[in-house]
Write an enzyme that holds these catalytic residues in place. Sequence first.
Site, PDB file in Angstrom:
ATOM      1  N   ASP A 219      57.785   4.464  63.018  1.00 46.19           N
ATOM      2  CA  ASP A 219      57.780   5.933  63.006  1.00 46.19           C
ATOM      3  C   ASP A 219      57.789   6.507  64.426  1.00 46.19           C
ATOM      4  O   ASP A 219      57.333   5.852  65.368  1.00 46.19           O
ATOM      5  CB  ASP A 219      56.477   6.438  62.352  1.00 46.19           C
ATOM      6  CG  ASP A 219      56.631   6.731  60.867  1.00 46.19           C
ATOM      7  OD1 ASP A 219      57.766   6.828  60.393  1.00 46.19           O
ATOM      8  OD2 ASP A 219      55.587   6.874  60.201  1.00 46.19           O
TER       9      ASP A 219
ATOM     10  N   PRO B  81      40.120  24.777  64.526  1.00 45.69           N
ATOM     11  CA  PRO B  81      41.063  24.992  65.632  1.00 45.69           C
ATOM     12  C   PRO B  81      40.405  24.730  66.987  1.00 45.69           C
ATOM     13  O   PRO B  81      41.086  24.618  68.000  1.00 45.69           O
ATOM     14  CB  PRO B  81      41.462  26.467  65.483  1.00 45.69           C
ATOM     15  CG  PRO B  81      40.347  27.104  64.719  1.00 45.69           C
ATOM     16  CD  PRO B  81      39.786  26.031  63.830  1.00 45.69           C
TER      17      PRO B  81
ATOM     18  N   ARG C 158      49.568   6.958  55.261  1.00 44.62           N
ATOM     19  CA  ARG C 158      50.740   6.150  55.614  1.00 44.62           C
ATOM     20  C   ARG C 158      50.353   4.829  56.267  1.00 44.62           C
ATOM     21  O   ARG C 158      51.129   3.895  56.294  1.00 44.62           O
ATOM     22  CB  ARG C 158      51.665   6.922  56.579  1.00 44.62           C
ATOM     23  CG  ARG C 158      52.315   8.133  55.971  1.00 44.62           C
ATOM     24  CD  ARG C 158      53.140   8.900  56.997  1.00 44.62           C
ATOM     25  NE  ARG C 158      54.273   8.158  57.522  1.00 44.62           N
ATOM     26  CZ  ARG C 158      55.412   7.960  56.867  1.00 44.62           C
ATOM     27  NH1 ARG C 158      55.571   8.457  55.663  1.00 44.62           N
ATOM     28  NH2 ARG C 158      56.396   7.266  57.428  1.00 44.62           N
TER      29      ARG C 158
HETATM   30  N1  SAM Z   1      37.635  32.399  63.627  1.00 44.41           N
HETATM   31  C1  SAM Z   1      37.851  31.007  63.838  1.00 44.41           C
HETATM   32  C2  SAM Z   1      38.225  30.764  65.286  1.00 44.41           C
HETATM   33  O1  SAM Z   1      38.759  31.677  65.901  1.00 44.41           O
HETATM   34  O2  SAM Z   1      38.024  29.648  65.816  1.00 44.41           O
HETATM   35  C3  SAM Z   1      38.984  30.536  62.939  1.00 44.41           C
HETATM   36  C4  SAM Z   1      38.577  30.417  61.528  1.00 44.41           C
HETATM   37  S1  SAM Z   1      39.926  29.999  60.475  1.00 44.41           S
HETATM   38  C5  SAM Z   1      40.485  31.576  59.967  1.00 44.41           C
HETATM   39  C6  SAM Z   1      39.162  29.386  59.028  1.00 44.41           C
HETATM   40  C7  SAM Z   1      39.091  27.877  58.940  1.00 44.41           C
HETATM   41  O3  SAM Z   1      40.383  27.327  58.956  1.00 44.41           O
HETATM   42  C8  SAM Z   1      38.338  27.158  60.034  1.00 44.41           C
HETATM   43  O4  SAM Z   1      36.952  27.171  59.806  1.00 44.41           O
HETATM   44  C9  SAM Z   1      38.917  25.775  59.974  1.00 44.41           C
HETATM   45  O5  SAM Z   1      38.259  24.966  59.005  1.00 44.41           O
HETATM   46  C10 SAM Z   1      40.341  26.029  59.507  1.00 44.41           C
HETATM   47  N2  SAM Z   1      41.343  25.955  60.587  1.00 44.41           N
HETATM   48  C11 SAM Z   1      41.993  26.990  61.146  1.00 44.41           C
HETATM   49  N3  SAM Z   1      42.856  26.591  62.068  1.00 44.41           N
HETATM   50  C12 SAM Z   1      42.786  25.250  62.105  1.00 44.41           C
HETATM   51  C13 SAM Z   1      43.436  24.250  62.897  1.00 44.41           C
HETATM   52  N4  SAM Z   1      44.324  24.566  63.815  1.00 44.41           N
HETATM   53  N5  SAM Z   1      43.108  22.960  62.671  1.00 44.41           N
HETATM   54  C14 SAM Z   1      42.185  22.628  61.758  1.00 44.41           C
HETATM   55  N6  SAM Z   1      41.538  23.539  60.989  1.00 44.41           N
HETATM   56  C15 SAM Z   1      41.813  24.828  61.165  1.00 44.41           C
END
Ligand code: SAM
Length: 243
Positions: A166, A86, A151
Amino acid sequence: MNFNILTIFPEIFDIFNVGLISKSIKKKLIKINTFDIRENSVNKHNHVDSKPYGGGEGMVMMAEPLAKTLSSIKKRQLGKVIYLSPQGKQLDQKKVVSLASRKNITLICGRYEGIDQRVIEKYVDEEISIGDFVLSGGEYAAICLIDAISRHIPGVLGNKDSYLKDTFSDGLLKGNVYTKPEIFEDMQVPEVLLSGNHKEIQKWRLENSLLQTFLKRPDLIAKKKLSKKYKKLLEELASKAIL
Ligand code: SAM
Protein backbone atom coordinates in the site's frame (compact mmCIF):
# COMPACT_ATOMS: atom_id res chain seq x y z
CA MET A 1 -9.03 -7.75 17.76
CA ASN A 2 -11.56 -6.14 20.03
CA PHE A 3 -12.72 -2.53 19.59
CA ASN A 4 -14.81 -0.89 22.33
CA ILE A 5 -16.47 2.32 21.23
CA LEU A 6 -17.97 4.91 23.58
CA THR A 7 -20.51 7.00 21.70
CA ILE A 8 -23.88 8.70 21.98
CA PHE A 9 -24.72 7.44 18.47
CA PRO A 10 -24.05 3.67 18.39
CA GLU A 11 -26.14 3.37 15.20
CA ILE A 12 -23.44 5.19 13.23
CA PHE A 13 -21.38 2.01 13.49
CA ASP A 14 -24.00 0.10 11.47
CA ILE A 15 -21.68 1.20 8.67
CA PHE A 16 -19.66 -1.90 9.56
CA ASN A 17 -22.55 -4.12 8.45
CA VAL A 18 -21.19 -3.94 4.91
CA GLY A 19 -17.87 -4.62 3.19
CA LEU A 20 -14.57 -5.93 4.42
CA ILE A 21 -15.12 -5.21 8.13
CA SER A 22 -18.50 -6.98 8.10
CA LYS A 23 -16.82 -10.08 6.62
CA SER A 24 -14.04 -9.88 9.22
CA ILE A 25 -16.59 -9.63 12.03
CA LYS A 26 -18.34 -12.73 10.69
CA LYS A 27 -14.96 -14.53 10.54
CA LYS A 28 -14.41 -13.44 14.19
CA LEU A 29 -11.20 -11.61 13.31
CA ILE A 30 -12.64 -8.35 14.61
CA LYS A 31 -15.18 -7.57 17.31
CA ILE A 32 -16.87 -4.19 17.57
CA ASN A 33 -18.66 -3.40 20.84
CA THR A 34 -20.48 -0.10 21.09
CA PHE A 35 -21.28 1.43 24.48
CA ASP A 36 -24.00 4.05 24.60
CA ILE A 37 -22.75 6.81 26.90
CA ARG A 38 -26.31 8.04 27.36
CA GLU A 39 -27.19 4.85 29.23
CA ASN A 40 -24.84 6.08 31.94
CA SER A 41 -26.28 9.55 32.22
CA VAL A 42 -26.37 10.81 35.78
CA ASN A 43 -29.45 13.00 35.50
CA LYS A 44 -33.12 12.27 34.98
CA HIS A 45 -33.26 13.95 31.54
CA ASN A 46 -30.63 11.53 30.18
CA HIS A 47 -28.28 14.44 29.43
CA VAL A 48 -24.60 13.65 29.01
CA ASP A 49 -23.51 17.24 28.33
CA SER A 50 -23.55 20.51 30.19
CA LYS A 51 -22.52 24.16 29.76
CA PRO A 52 -18.79 24.89 29.95
CA TYR A 53 -17.49 26.36 33.20
CA GLY A 54 -16.35 29.93 32.59
CA GLY A 55 -19.01 30.40 29.91
CA GLY A 56 -18.57 30.34 26.18
CA GLU A 57 -20.11 28.56 23.25
CA GLY A 58 -21.55 25.05 23.07
CA MET A 59 -21.76 22.18 25.51
CA VAL A 60 -19.16 19.86 27.00
CA MET A 61 -19.53 16.11 27.55
CA MET A 62 -19.67 15.43 31.26
CA ALA A 63 -17.05 13.33 33.01
CA GLU A 64 -19.33 11.04 35.05
CA PRO A 65 -21.24 9.29 32.20
CA LEU A 66 -17.94 8.71 30.39
CA ALA A 67 -16.21 7.33 33.50
CA LYS A 68 -19.21 5.09 34.27
CA THR A 69 -19.25 3.78 30.70
CA LEU A 70 -15.51 3.04 30.84
CA SER A 71 -15.93 1.17 34.12
CA SER A 72 -18.69 -0.97 32.56
CA ILE A 73 -16.04 -2.50 30.25
CA LYS A 74 -14.12 -5.48 31.67
CA LYS A 75 -10.61 -4.31 32.68
CA ARG A 76 -8.84 -6.99 30.63
CA GLN A 77 -10.84 -5.93 27.54
CA LEU A 78 -10.20 -2.21 27.89
CA GLY A 79 -6.69 -2.16 26.34
CA LYS A 80 -5.40 1.19 25.13
CA VAL A 81 -7.87 4.03 25.69
CA ILE A 82 -7.86 6.52 22.81
CA TYR A 83 -9.78 9.78 22.64
CA LEU A 84 -10.41 10.84 19.04
CA SER A 85 -9.67 14.54 19.08
CA PRO A 86 -8.55 17.28 16.68
CA GLN A 87 -6.06 18.21 19.41
CA GLY A 88 -4.38 14.78 19.30
CA LYS A 89 -1.31 13.59 17.45
CA GLN A 90 -2.08 13.18 13.78
CA LEU A 91 -2.70 9.60 12.68
CA ASP A 92 -0.28 8.06 10.16
CA GLN A 93 0.44 4.62 8.74
CA LYS A 94 3.20 3.95 11.30
CA LYS A 95 0.74 4.52 14.14
CA VAL A 96 -1.89 2.36 12.40
CA VAL A 97 0.59 -0.53 12.10
CA SER A 98 1.61 -0.26 15.76
CA LEU A 99 -2.03 -0.21 16.94
CA ALA A 100 -2.80 -3.29 14.81
CA SER A 101 -0.64 -5.42 17.12
CA ARG A 102 -2.95 -4.78 20.11
CA LYS A 103 -5.70 -7.13 21.26
CA ASN A 104 -8.03 -4.48 22.72
CA ILE A 105 -8.58 -0.81 21.90
CA THR A 106 -11.15 1.49 23.47
CA LEU A 107 -12.21 4.56 21.51
CA ILE A 108 -13.95 7.55 23.05
CA CYS A 109 -15.98 9.56 20.53
CA GLY A 110 -16.54 13.15 21.57
CA ARG A 111 -19.36 15.46 20.46
CA TYR A 112 -20.23 19.13 21.04
CA GLU A 113 -17.18 21.07 22.31
CA GLY A 114 -15.43 17.87 23.35
CA ILE A 115 -15.13 15.97 26.65
CA ASP A 116 -14.31 17.19 30.16
CA GLN A 117 -10.51 17.47 30.45
CA ARG A 118 -10.46 15.43 33.66
CA VAL A 119 -11.54 12.30 31.76
CA ILE A 120 -8.58 12.78 29.40
CA GLU A 121 -6.18 13.21 32.31
CA LYS A 122 -7.44 10.21 34.29
CA TYR A 123 -8.49 7.63 31.71
CA VAL A 124 -7.07 8.42 28.26
CA ASP A 125 -3.76 6.88 27.15
CA GLU A 126 -3.54 8.76 23.88
CA GLU A 127 -5.35 11.46 21.88
CA ILE A 128 -5.46 10.83 18.14
CA SER A 129 -6.51 13.21 15.39
CA ILE A 130 -7.29 12.12 11.83
CA GLY A 131 -6.27 15.50 10.39
CA ASP A 132 -6.15 19.22 10.88
CA PHE A 133 -9.86 19.86 10.50
CA VAL A 134 -12.81 19.66 12.89
CA LEU A 135 -15.48 16.97 12.60
CA SER A 136 -18.81 17.13 14.39
CA GLY A 137 -18.14 13.84 16.16
CA GLY A 138 -15.38 11.40 16.99
CA GLU A 139 -17.41 8.56 15.44
CA TYR A 140 -16.23 9.44 11.92
CA ALA A 141 -12.62 9.45 13.07
CA ALA A 142 -13.15 6.12 14.89
CA ILE A 143 -14.50 4.58 11.67
CA CYS A 144 -11.37 5.68 9.77
CA LEU A 145 -9.10 4.38 12.51
CA ILE A 146 -10.85 0.98 12.77
CA ASP A 147 -10.87 0.55 8.99
CA ALA A 148 -7.17 1.41 8.65
CA ILE A 149 -6.14 -0.87 11.54
CA SER A 150 -8.26 -3.76 10.26
CA ARG A 151 -6.33 -3.94 6.98
CA HIS A 152 -3.30 -5.02 9.06
CA ILE A 153 -5.03 -7.80 10.99
CA PRO A 154 -4.00 -11.19 9.57
CA GLY A 155 -6.82 -12.74 7.52
CA VAL A 156 -8.78 -9.53 6.92
CA LEU A 157 -7.37 -8.92 3.43
CA GLY A 158 -7.42 -11.83 0.99
CA ASN A 159 -3.92 -10.94 -0.21
CA LYS A 160 -1.58 -9.69 2.50
CA ASP A 161 0.64 -8.09 -0.17
CA SER A 162 -2.17 -5.53 -0.55
CA TYR A 163 -1.29 -3.76 2.67
CA LEU A 164 2.43 -4.50 2.46
CA LYS A 165 2.51 -2.71 -0.90
CA ASP A 166 0.00 0.00 0.00
CA THR A 167 0.85 3.68 -0.28
CA PHE A 168 2.98 4.81 2.73
CA SER A 169 4.14 1.25 3.56
CA ASP A 170 7.64 2.06 2.29
CA GLY A 171 7.31 5.82 2.70
CA LEU A 172 6.22 6.37 -0.94
CA LEU A 173 2.93 6.50 -2.83
CA LYS A 174 2.01 3.25 -4.58
CA GLY A 175 1.76 4.81 -8.05
CA ASN A 176 -0.70 4.46 -10.93
CA VAL A 177 -2.85 1.36 -11.49
CA TYR A 178 -4.83 0.32 -14.58
CA THR A 179 -7.37 -2.33 -15.58
CA LYS A 180 -9.50 -3.31 -18.61
CA PRO A 181 -10.00 -2.04 -21.29
CA GLU A 182 -6.53 -1.50 -22.78
CA ILE A 183 -7.77 1.65 -24.52
CA PHE A 184 -10.19 3.99 -22.76
CA GLU A 185 -11.22 7.22 -24.54
CA ASP A 186 -7.97 7.27 -26.61
CA MET A 187 -5.83 6.60 -23.54
CA GLN A 188 -3.62 3.53 -23.71
CA VAL A 189 -2.44 1.50 -20.72
CA PRO A 190 1.38 1.83 -20.44
CA GLU A 191 2.72 -0.83 -22.81
CA VAL A 192 5.13 -2.37 -20.35
CA LEU A 193 2.20 -3.51 -18.16
CA LEU A 194 0.93 -5.63 -21.06
CA SER A 195 4.35 -7.10 -21.85
CA GLY A 196 4.30 -9.98 -19.36
CA ASN A 197 7.95 -9.12 -18.53
CA HIS A 198 7.82 -9.15 -14.72
CA LYS A 199 11.27 -7.59 -14.26
CA GLU A 200 10.38 -4.65 -16.52
CA ILE A 201 6.95 -4.29 -14.86
CA GLN A 202 8.57 -4.17 -11.41
CA LYS A 203 11.06 -1.55 -12.66
CA TRP A 204 8.23 0.56 -14.13
CA ARG A 205 6.23 0.32 -10.88
CA LEU A 206 9.19 1.47 -8.80
CA GLU A 207 9.88 4.39 -11.15
CA ASN A 208 6.22 5.34 -11.24
CA SER A 209 5.99 5.18 -7.44
CA LEU A 210 9.03 7.50 -7.13
CA LEU A 211 7.72 9.92 -9.76
CA GLN A 212 4.14 10.09 -8.43
CA THR A 213 5.47 10.69 -4.90
CA PHE A 214 7.75 13.45 -6.18
CA LEU A 215 4.88 15.10 -8.10
CA LYS A 216 2.09 14.71 -5.51
CA ARG A 217 3.87 14.48 -2.14
CA PRO A 218 7.38 15.99 -2.36
CA ASP A 219 7.36 16.13 1.46
CA LEU A 220 7.55 12.31 1.53
CA ILE A 221 10.55 12.32 -0.82
CA ALA A 222 12.28 14.82 1.46
CA LYS A 223 11.64 12.53 4.48
CA LYS A 224 12.75 9.34 2.77
CA LYS A 225 16.49 8.89 2.65
CA LEU A 226 16.90 7.90 -1.00
CA SER A 227 20.11 6.18 -2.03
CA LYS A 228 22.33 7.99 -4.58
CA LYS A 229 21.08 5.59 -7.26
CA TYR A 230 17.42 6.42 -6.61
CA LYS A 231 18.12 10.15 -6.31
CA LYS A 232 19.71 10.08 -9.76
CA LEU A 233 16.86 7.99 -11.15
CA LEU A 234 14.31 10.41 -9.72
CA GLU A 235 16.14 13.42 -11.22
CA GLU A 236 15.99 11.75 -14.65
CA LEU A 237 12.32 10.82 -14.28
CA ALA A 238 11.37 14.26 -12.99
CA SER A 239 13.18 16.10 -15.80
CA LYS A 240 11.38 13.93 -18.39
CA ALA A 241 7.99 14.47 -16.67
CA ILE A 242 8.42 18.24 -16.43
CA LEU A 243 9.60 18.67 -20.06
N1 SAM B 1 -14.36 22.31 20.06
C1 SAM B 1 -13.41 21.27 19.85
C2 SAM B 1 -12.07 21.88 19.49
O1 SAM B 1 -12.06 22.98 18.96
O2 SAM B 1 -11.01 21.24 19.70
C3 SAM B 1 -13.89 20.39 18.71
C4 SAM B 1 -15.00 19.50 19.11
S1 SAM B 1 -15.63 18.57 17.75
C5 SAM B 1 -16.92 19.60 17.19
C6 SAM B 1 -16.50 17.26 18.51
C7 SAM B 1 -15.73 15.95 18.58
O3 SAM B 1 -15.40 15.51 17.29
C8 SAM B 1 -14.43 15.96 19.35
O4 SAM B 1 -14.64 15.84 20.73
C9 SAM B 1 -13.71 14.78 18.77
O5 SAM B 1 -14.07 13.57 19.43
C10 SAM B 1 -14.22 14.73 17.34
N2 SAM B 1 -13.28 15.27 16.35
C11 SAM B 1 -13.38 16.45 15.70
N3 SAM B 1 -12.38 16.63 14.85
C12 SAM B 1 -11.61 15.53 14.92
C13 SAM B 1 -10.39 15.14 14.28
N4 SAM B 1 -9.80 15.92 13.40
N5 SAM B 1 -9.86 13.94 14.61
C14 SAM B 1 -10.45 13.16 15.53
N6 SAM B 1 -11.60 13.49 16.17
C15 SAM B 1 -12.17 14.66 15.89
